[in-house]
Design an enzyme around this catalytic site. Structure first.
Site, PDB file in Angstrom:
ATOM      1  CD  GLU A 171     -25.641  20.980  -3.203  1.00 51.62           C
ATOM      2  OE1 GLU A 171     -25.471  21.810  -4.116  1.00 51.62           O
ATOM      3  OE2 GLU A 171     -24.772  20.650  -2.397  1.00 51.62           O
TER       4      GLU A 171
ATOM      5  CB  CYS B 177     -20.429  20.034  -0.175  1.00 47.11           C
ATOM      6  SG  CYS B 177     -19.064  19.644   0.925  1.00 47.11           S
TER       7      CYS B 177
ATOM      8  CD  GLU C 136     -12.907  19.587  -3.420  1.00 47.15           C
ATOM      9  OE1 GLU C 136     -13.871  18.819  -3.569  1.00 47.15           O
ATOM     10  OE2 GLU C 136     -11.762  19.198  -3.167  1.00 47.15           O
ATOM     11  CG  LEU C 137     -18.166  21.679  -8.123  1.00 50.41           C
ATOM     12  CD1 LEU C 137     -18.537  21.498  -9.570  1.00 50.41           C
ATOM     13  CD2 LEU C 137     -17.867  23.143  -7.809  1.00 50.41           C
TER      14      LEU C 137
ATOM     15  CG  ASN D  41     -20.965  25.336   3.401  1.00 49.19           C
ATOM     16  OD1 ASN D  41     -20.081  25.942   2.815  1.00 49.19           O
ATOM     17  ND2 ASN D  41     -21.123  24.050   3.270  1.00 49.19           N
TER      18      ASN D  41
ATOM     19  CE  LYS E 245     -16.427  35.925  -4.101  1.00 51.77           C
ATOM     20  NZ  LYS E 245     -17.327  36.277  -2.978  1.00 51.77           N
TER      21      LYS E 245
HETATM   22  P1  NAD Z   1     -22.049  29.662  -4.579  1.00 49.76           P
HETATM   23  O1  NAD Z   1     -21.593  28.846  -5.728  1.00 49.76           O
HETATM   24  O2  NAD Z   1     -23.247  30.514  -4.732  1.00 49.76           O
HETATM   25  O3  NAD Z   1     -20.899  30.636  -4.065  1.00 49.76           O
HETATM   26  C1  NAD Z   1     -19.620  30.168  -3.735  1.00 49.76           C
HETATM   27  C2  NAD Z   1     -18.628  31.292  -3.907  1.00 49.76           C
HETATM   28  O4  NAD Z   1     -18.575  31.644  -5.290  1.00 49.76           O
HETATM   29  C3  NAD Z   1     -18.990  32.571  -3.158  1.00 49.76           C
HETATM   30  O5  NAD Z   1     -17.825  33.179  -2.662  1.00 49.76           O
HETATM   31  C4  NAD Z   1     -19.624  33.428  -4.248  1.00 49.76           C
HETATM   32  O6  NAD Z   1     -19.533  34.814  -3.990  1.00 49.76           O
HETATM   33  C5  NAD Z   1     -18.779  33.048  -5.442  1.00 49.76           C
HETATM   34  N1  NAD Z   1     -19.427  33.296  -6.729  1.00 49.76           N
HETATM   35  C6  NAD Z   1     -20.743  33.318  -7.020  1.00 49.76           C
HETATM   36  N2  NAD Z   1     -20.934  33.613  -8.333  1.00 49.76           N
HETATM   37  C7  NAD Z   1     -19.703  33.756  -8.870  1.00 49.76           C
HETATM   38  C8  NAD Z   1     -19.223  34.047 -10.188  1.00 49.76           C
HETATM   39  N3  NAD Z   1     -20.047  34.244 -11.212  1.00 49.76           N
HETATM   40  N4  NAD Z   1     -17.890  34.104 -10.388  1.00 49.76           N
HETATM   41  C9  NAD Z   1     -17.026  33.881  -9.375  1.00 49.76           C
HETATM   42  N5  NAD Z   1     -17.420  33.629  -8.100  1.00 49.76           N
HETATM   43  C10 NAD Z   1     -18.742  33.555  -7.853  1.00 49.76           C
HETATM   44  O7  NAD Z   1     -22.221  28.629  -3.376  1.00 49.76           O
HETATM   45  P2  NAD Z   1     -22.748  28.921  -1.927  1.00 49.76           P
HETATM   46  O8  NAD Z   1     -24.227  29.159  -2.009  1.00 49.76           O
HETATM   47  O9  NAD Z   1     -21.920  29.944  -1.254  1.00 49.76           O
HETATM   48  O10 NAD Z   1     -22.447  27.509  -1.248  1.00 49.76           O
HETATM   49  C11 NAD Z   1     -23.246  26.418  -1.455  1.00 49.76           C
HETATM   50  C12 NAD Z   1     -22.686  25.494  -2.505  1.00 49.76           C
HETATM   51  O11 NAD Z   1     -21.332  25.152  -2.197  1.00 49.76           O
HETATM   52  C13 NAD Z   1     -23.415  24.180  -2.537  1.00 49.76           C
HETATM   53  O12 NAD Z   1     -23.646  23.779  -3.853  1.00 49.76           O
HETATM   54  C14 NAD Z   1     -22.477  23.231  -1.838  1.00 49.76           C
HETATM   55  O13 NAD Z   1     -22.649  21.891  -2.133  1.00 49.76           O
HETATM   56  C15 NAD Z   1     -21.148  23.754  -2.252  1.00 49.76           C
HETATM   57  N6  NAD Z   1     -20.101  23.326  -1.319  1.00 49.76           N
HETATM   58  C16 NAD Z   1     -19.161  22.410  -1.734  1.00 49.76           C
HETATM   59  C17 NAD Z   1     -18.196  21.958  -0.844  1.00 49.76           C
HETATM   60  C18 NAD Z   1     -17.138  20.947  -1.246  1.00 49.76           C
HETATM   61  O14 NAD Z   1     -16.077  20.937  -0.640  1.00 49.76           O
HETATM   62  N7  NAD Z   1     -17.360  20.108  -2.211  1.00 49.76           N
HETATM   63  C19 NAD Z   1     -18.173  22.453   0.441  1.00 49.76           C
HETATM   64  C20 NAD Z   1     -19.133  23.375   0.819  1.00 49.76           C
HETATM   65  C21 NAD Z   1     -20.085  23.812  -0.089  1.00 49.76           C
END
Ligand code: NAD
Length: 500
Positions: free
Chosen positions: A392, A291, A257-258, A159, A182
């Site tokens: 969410e 997020c 950071e979720l 995002n 990554k």
């Molecule tokens: P996601 O968890 O699907 O993916 C995030 C990253 O993790 C990607 O690079 C993805 O390829 C990787 N990933 C996915 N599965 C994995 C695994 N099994 N092992 C290791 N890496 C893996 O999230 P998204 O859809 O890309 O982003 C949306 C989420 O991110 C939302 O929940 C949002 O709230 C959160 N987010 C948090 C913050 C924060 O700073 N707190 C900021 C932005 C987004």
């Protein structure tokens, strides 16, 4: 490094100072959410590529070119990197918009802000200090060294790729670590473009490595790699659980950071127009794909109806359109999966009895048909135990709840598994600060929403994660402390007794 082949860009990854394809030769497509078309292809890194990147980073950590570099020089490199990002910010913003479909006004503003994150940590690079410890044992000199961890793995979502990368990267490099990044498979291009600037800034080879690929393969190989000393992950909570489990097997610490289900709480004494704008900023800016989305709106009964009228009026005026056009206010969702998730979320809200006040469908304008658009959507009559109030959505869907008493608002606000952020709208200064203490959230905004700074720590309470990025504190996340003991006396004491 990218080349254009029949108008589809071909990217390579950066490992150990070399631009390479995946060892398998496989690639994956990057799609433009506005056109629904492939615009670039990325190397699809496998475990073997991740291992190469981690080994390159480990080598760089030990190399005198990086290990022996004086901190002020690291700071100078970070400043140079900030300058290069500033020179290329517009271009980087355009790449991000093409890749994730978010508005150019947002992505361009974010990329223009990124240099200040590097400047801030450039200034901190030569101020990372240990302490001298005044012990009871006067014959002993004890001091601490604050040292880099080694290799830091950074996994980021789609995002806000470069901004979120900078949140961890700037502090990790300032502290003297080497890094393997990554990016998301949905938006990898800007990280690879940024990698060219890292190289140009003059960081030694292997200090900054990028592996592109899918979460389940590339991400998982990083989470389970024993050569990574700390893993910084930004993304969804379900992914975080898998990553934390894998990392735990190697006892690798994580910074997580979720997501969130952040509330905006509006009291009758607030400036209502400002609160409407804050609510819009919270949920419809970035199409809710942030997020810190303020996806729950808690309205005091006395202003509920008037507020809803104003909110719907402003929502009706939101201009949906090409995210690359400056006048657009709401772009498409980043992926078809995300669109499907929003649609099923809206269905579940309806099924639970929430009242659809606005939106609730895809737009019917023909010019938006190719993109993955969804109408800004407002549900009234939401109860806090409903799915729409607890989970969410990561899309433009707002749930509105009513309250009468302050305590009731706090209880509702805190009654989720998340705790990333919260907004309070009131002109009563005592109430504002009382609530700031009572809310379970890593960030609280009073009469404002959706603001961040490199200088202010950011992170979650409860299920929104652990650890803190940004601010001076983030240096602690990417360093470890060594305690050094020096005997100053000429004779040693009883060898059979612990000197305690
Ligand atoms: P996601 O968890 O699907 O993916 C995030 C990253 O993790 C990607 O690079 C993805 O390829 C990787 N990933 C996915 N599965 C994995 C695994 N099994 N092992 C290791 N890496 C893996 O999230 P998204 O859809 O890309 O982003 C949306 C989420 O991110 C939302 O929940 C949002 O709230 C959160 N987010 C948090 C913050 C924060 O700073 N707190 C900021 C932005 C987004």
């Amino acid at each position: 490094m990218a080349t254009a082949v029949s108008s589809v860009m071909q990217y390579k990854m950066l490992i150990g100072g070399e631009w390479v394809d995946a060892s398998s030769g496989q690639t994956y497509d990057s799609m433009n959410p506005y056109t629904g078309q492939t615009w670039a292809q990325m190397p699809d890194a496998q475990a073997e590529d991740v291992d190469r990147a981690v080994q390159a980073a480990r080598k760089a950590v030990k190399d005198p070119a990086w290990r022996g570099m004086v901190p002020a020089q690291r700071g100078a490199l970070l400043r140079r990197l900030g300058d290069l990002v500033a020179e290329n910010a517009e271009y980087l913003g355009q790449i991000e918009t093409r890749d994730n479909g978010k508005l150019i006004r947002e992505m361009s503003a974010q990329c223009k802000a990124v240099p200040s994150y590097f400047y801030f940590y450039a200034g901190l690079a030569d101020k990372i200090q240990g302490a001298t410890i005044p012990l009871e044992k006067t014959s002993v000199f004890n001091y601490t060294l604050r040292e880099p961890i080694g290799v830091v793995g950074i996994i980021i979502p789609w995002n806000s790729p470069l901004l979120l990368l900078s949140f961890s990267l700037a502090a990790a490099l300032a502290a003297g670590n080497a890094v393997v990044v990554k990016p998301s498979e949905h938006a990898s291009a800007s990280t690879l473009e940024f990698a060219k600037l890292v190289e140009q800034a003059g960081f030694p080879p292997g200090v900054f490595n990028v592996v592109t690929g899918y979460g389940a393969v590339t991400g998982s190989a990083m989470a389970s790699h024993p050569g990574i000393g700390k893993l910084s992950f930004t993304g969804g909570p379900e992914t975080a659980r898998k990553i934390a489990e894998q990392a735990a097997l190697n006892l690798t610490p994580t910074l997580l950071e979720l997501g969130g289900k952040s509330p905006n709480i509006v009291f009758p004494d607030a400036n209502l127009q400002n609160a409407v704008n804050g609510t819009i900023a919270g949920i419809f800016a970035a199409g809710g794909q942030t997020c810190i989305a303020g996806s729950r709106l808690l309205l005091h009964e006395d202003i509920h109806d008037e507020f809803m009228e104003r909110l719907v009026a402003r929502t009706r005026d939101i201009r949906m359109g090409d995210p690359a056009a400056m006048e657009s206010e709401l772009g498409p969702l980043a992926t078809t999966a995300q669109l499907a998730k929003v649609e099923s979320f809206v269905e579940s809200a309806r099924a639970e009895g929430a009242e659809l006040v606005y939106g609730g469908c895809r737009p019917d304008a023909p010019e938006l048909a190719a993109g993955w658009f969804y109408m800004p959507t407002i549900f009234g009559g939401v109860r806090n135990d409903m799915y729409v109030a607890q989970e969410e959505v990561f899309g433009p869907v707002l749930g509105v709840l009513r309250f009468r008493e302050e305590e009731e608002a706090v209880a509702m606000a805190n009654d989720t598994r998340y705790g990333l952020a919260a907004g309070i709208w009131t002109d009563d200064i005592k109430r504002a600060h009382r609530l700031a203490r009572d809310l379970d959230a890593g960030t609280v905004w009073i009469n404002m929403y959706r603001a961040l700074s490199y200088a202010s720590p950011f992170g979650g309470y409860k299920g929104s994660g652990h650890g803190r990025e940004l601010g001076v504190e983030a240096i602690n996340e990417f360093t470890q402390v060594k305690s050094v003991w020096v005997e100053l006396a000429e004779t040693t004491p009883d060898p059979f007794v612990l000197r305690i």
